[in-house]
Design an enzyme around this catalytic site. Sequence first.
Site, PDB file in Angstrom:
ATOM      1  CG  HIS A  24      -2.307   0.460   0.980  1.00 14.19           C
ATOM      2  ND1 HIS A  24      -2.883   0.545  -0.273  1.00 14.19           N
ATOM      3  CD2 HIS A  24      -3.280   0.879   1.851  1.00 14.19           C
ATOM      4  CE1 HIS A  24      -4.124   0.991  -0.163  1.00 14.19           C
ATOM      5  NE2 HIS A  24      -4.387   1.210   1.107  1.00 14.19           N
ATOM      6  CG  ASN A  72      -8.426   4.386   4.796  1.00  8.06           C
ATOM      7  OD1 ASN A  72      -7.795   3.972   3.827  1.00  8.06           O
ATOM      8  ND2 ASN A  72      -8.980   3.559   5.661  1.00  8.06           N
ATOM      9  CG  ASP A  97      -1.689   0.628  -3.353  1.00  8.73           C
ATOM     10  OD1 ASP A  97      -2.545  -0.239  -3.115  1.00  8.73           O
ATOM     11  OD2 ASP A  97      -1.687   1.742  -2.789  1.00  8.73           O
ATOM     12  CG  ASN A 118     -10.562   2.682   1.332  1.00 11.61           C
ATOM     13  OD1 ASN A 118     -11.610   2.677   0.695  1.00 11.61           O
ATOM     14  ND2 ASN A 118     -10.244   1.722   2.172  1.00 11.61           N
TER      15      ASN A 118
END
Length: 191
Positions: A24, A72, A97, A118
């Site tokens: 991530h 997020n 990513d 997100n």
Amino acid sequence: MTQCTLKLIVGLGNPDNHLLNTRHNVGFWFVDQLSNSFGKDFIFTKKFESEISEVDSDMNKVTIMKPLTYINNSGNPLLKYIKNRNINSHNILIVYDDLDLQIGQIKIKFSGGSGGHNGLNSIIEKIGTKDFWRLRVGIDKPQDREQTIEYVLGKPSPQEKEKIDKSIAQLIKEKNDILNGNFSKIMNRNK
């Protein structure tokens, strides 16, 4: 649209030490190497909850940003920064990513949905538009969709990491085209 005057490159990632080497954090890996290739360090800027670096190409001055709010909530510092600097969304490149691309595959595109990412959801919601540039770095996806969160927050294998690093290194060689917004050149070379 395959050309723009880039003002801001944002790498998405999570700031916790135990998450820095996870899939991530590909966005962080890219901007770290980009800034490093110019001999520039990131400086924490509390006002924007981000680490920021400024680099110059032959034609353009660009800010590189690593939001430290967790993926997020990436939209919060981004919104503060672009309002403060009066930057148009068309002049922003978000690096992140992508589960829908093979390991190390690179795609650059303008606008579109979030693909369930997100970080992009947060950015689209906060800045109120989908119209920004995206540099997607492939991390592939797990066999079992139930494993997606563990997969994304997991570390790539040494072979996968090598493929991603190779792709990033190739892009860094084209850094002036990136900074100058010559995305069509990069897309054609990476087909």
